[in-house]
Design a protein around this motif. Sequence first.
Motif, mmCIF file in Angstrom:
data_model
loop_
_atom_site.group_PDB
_atom_site.id
_atom_site.type_symbol
_atom_site.label_atom_id
_atom_site.label_comp_id
_atom_site.label_asym_id
_atom_site.label_seq_id
_atom_site.Cartn_x
_atom_site.Cartn_y
_atom_site.Cartn_z
ATOM 1 N N ASP A 1 3.559 12.622 5.770
ATOM 2 C CA ASP A 1 3.046 11.582 6.659
ATOM 3 C C ASP A 1 1.827 10.873 6.076
ATOM 4 O OD1 ASP A 1 5.010 12.171 8.472
ATOM 5 O OD2 ASP A 1 3.762 13.561 9.633
ATOM 6 N N SER A 2 1.085 11.566 5.221
ATOM 7 C CA SER A 2 -0.067 10.934 4.588
ATOM 8 C C SER A 2 0.369 9.793 3.681
ATOM 9 C CB SER A 2 -0.863 11.971 3.779
ATOM 10 O OG SER A 2 -1.326 13.012 4.609
ATOM 11 N N ASP A 3 1.460 9.988 2.943
ATOM 12 C CA ASP A 3 1.968 8.920 2.081
ATOM 13 C C ASP A 3 2.442 7.717 2.901
ATOM 14 O OD1 ASP A 3 1.467 10.548 -0.084
ATOM 15 O OD2 ASP A 3 3.485 11.421 -0.078
ATOM 16 N N GLU B 1 1.244 2.155 4.530
ATOM 17 C CA GLU B 1 1.004 1.124 5.544
ATOM 18 C C GLU B 1 -0.329 0.414 5.298
ATOM 19 O OE1 GLU B 1 0.470 0.741 10.414
ATOM 20 O OE2 GLU B 1 1.021 2.651 9.494
ATOM 21 N N TYR B 2 -1.372 1.182 4.970
ATOM 22 C CA TYR B 2 -2.663 0.582 4.630
ATOM 23 C C TYR B 2 -2.514 -0.360 3.436
ATOM 24 C CZ TYR B 2 -5.011 4.041 7.633
ATOM 25 O OH TYR B 2 -5.431 4.795 8.705
ATOM 26 N N ARG B 3 -1.781 0.078 2.425
ATOM 27 C CA ARG B 3 -1.611 -0.710 1.198
ATOM 28 C C ARG B 3 -0.872 -2.021 1.486
ATOM 29 N NH1 ARG B 3 0.918 2.860 -1.375
ATOM 30 N NH2 ARG B 3 -0.869 3.981 -2.231
ATOM 31 N N ASP B 4 0.164 -1.960 2.313
ATOM 32 C CA ASP B 4 0.909 -3.178 2.654
ATOM 33 C C ASP B 4 0.065 -4.132 3.490
ATOM 34 O OD1 ASP B 4 3.131 -2.371 1.278
ATOM 35 O OD2 ASP B 4 4.165 -1.534 3.023
ATOM 36 N N ASN B 5 -0.708 -3.603 4.417
ATOM 37 C CA ASN B 5 -1.563 -4.468 5.232
ATOM 38 C C ASN B 5 -2.595 -5.197 4.375
ATOM 39 O OD1 ASN B 5 -0.225 -3.715 7.559
ATOM 40 N ND2 ASN B 5 -1.708 -2.144 8.121
#
Length: 440
Positions: A148-150, A155-159
């Motif tokens: 789940d950490s990945d 999601e952070y990286r895409d945002n």
Amino acid sequence: MSDEDDFGIGGLYENGRWLWDERQKRIVFLSNLRPKVDEFDLYYTQPSGVMEFREDVDIIEQLRYRRYFQRKLEPGQADVIRLQDIKDLVIYTAPVNFLSAKLINMLHTPTGERFLRALILYCGYSIQIEDAMRERDLELEKKVRTPDSDILEEEYRDNLGDLRILVAKEYCTILTGAGDMKPFHHMGPLKKRRSLIEKDARSFETFIRMCVQIVYLSLGRRYFNQIELETHRLLKSEAFNAVGHKSQGRDPKKGHIQEVLLGKCLRHDRQLKLHSPLMNEVFCTRQIDYRLKGLGVVKYPNLTTRLRYLRLAVAGPEEQMATESVIIGIIGMPRARFDTMLRILPTLTPEQKSKSTVLMSRSKQVSSVTKSCTTKQSLHMRTYPDIIIPPKESVEIAAPKGFSEDPDDINPVNEVQRRLWQSRFKMMMNLLTQRRKPRR
């Protein structure tokens, strides 16, 4: 040592002004009052390599700003902070020798405003994710990393990548001189002039410094170093990033934190093929929704919740931000919560108010201590809530056969404030030229 060395030309001596008379060879008394400070001296500083903004604005200057330069409310208009309010304060506190009529006009264009709002949104979210990643890094020392950490870090990286696209599309318009940026291209509107490299570089550095100050005020006067570093990293390649070279080794980030913050589109090519990180985002091979590159300019039907959020943040009216829970720093917040210099006013909860009244009744000393403590607490509190970007939809959207030619509703620029700052700049420059004329 002569009398001229003791007192100086027009120096102060025993609460008076004295002048050395060269003809009579003696000191002449002028006045017992201090010299009057001209209004121009408060704004003009000698040219230097660093653009410093005035932070210590006294009460008289604040009253003058509110009376003559602060944006006036129109009938029926909501009293919220707009990007124009932040631009007004930045132009007012900037040294005049760094300003220009071209820069003022450039900041008052729809493309310039979309660029600034996208940059504010990106810097605020980037700082928020960096703080979250540091907390997660500390937690991982005691916990086991799970799949789940990945997913969360992806999601952070895409945002962050999508927000960089919003900044990059406006930055490309500025560089190429397209649309309303034609008059500001370094080779003229027709792109046939000779490129003045030194003048263009100076204008570019001034524009970046103004953007950094606008983002800094928008994020509640916090994280200046992080905003400056990230802005220079985005807009410049590694070879020309002098701010990044000076800060190397100050705050090293760990590998997985850096991977999330920088994204997957960072390339290391030869110097001739090297682009800035924003240009790398435009030409990146990752899957990007095509509508991001025209958001706020082209009118797209049936926008998703995520795209509606981003469009309102970049190109929508500021009055709707509070109702739609869109956060871009202090933009869209009630102006009554801030003072003239856009510093948040201290607010107390009912419990704190009751405690403070009890303490004030005991003694004046205790009340002064509690007042200073509440002021310190309000300065360390977050000025604005966290930025929550809606998640992506699972359905992939492919590029259509034909693109829409209908323009989007452009957020109007405040022409009254633009003309006001232009007239003030001309008045200041006229004062400067008069002072530089040799006396006969």
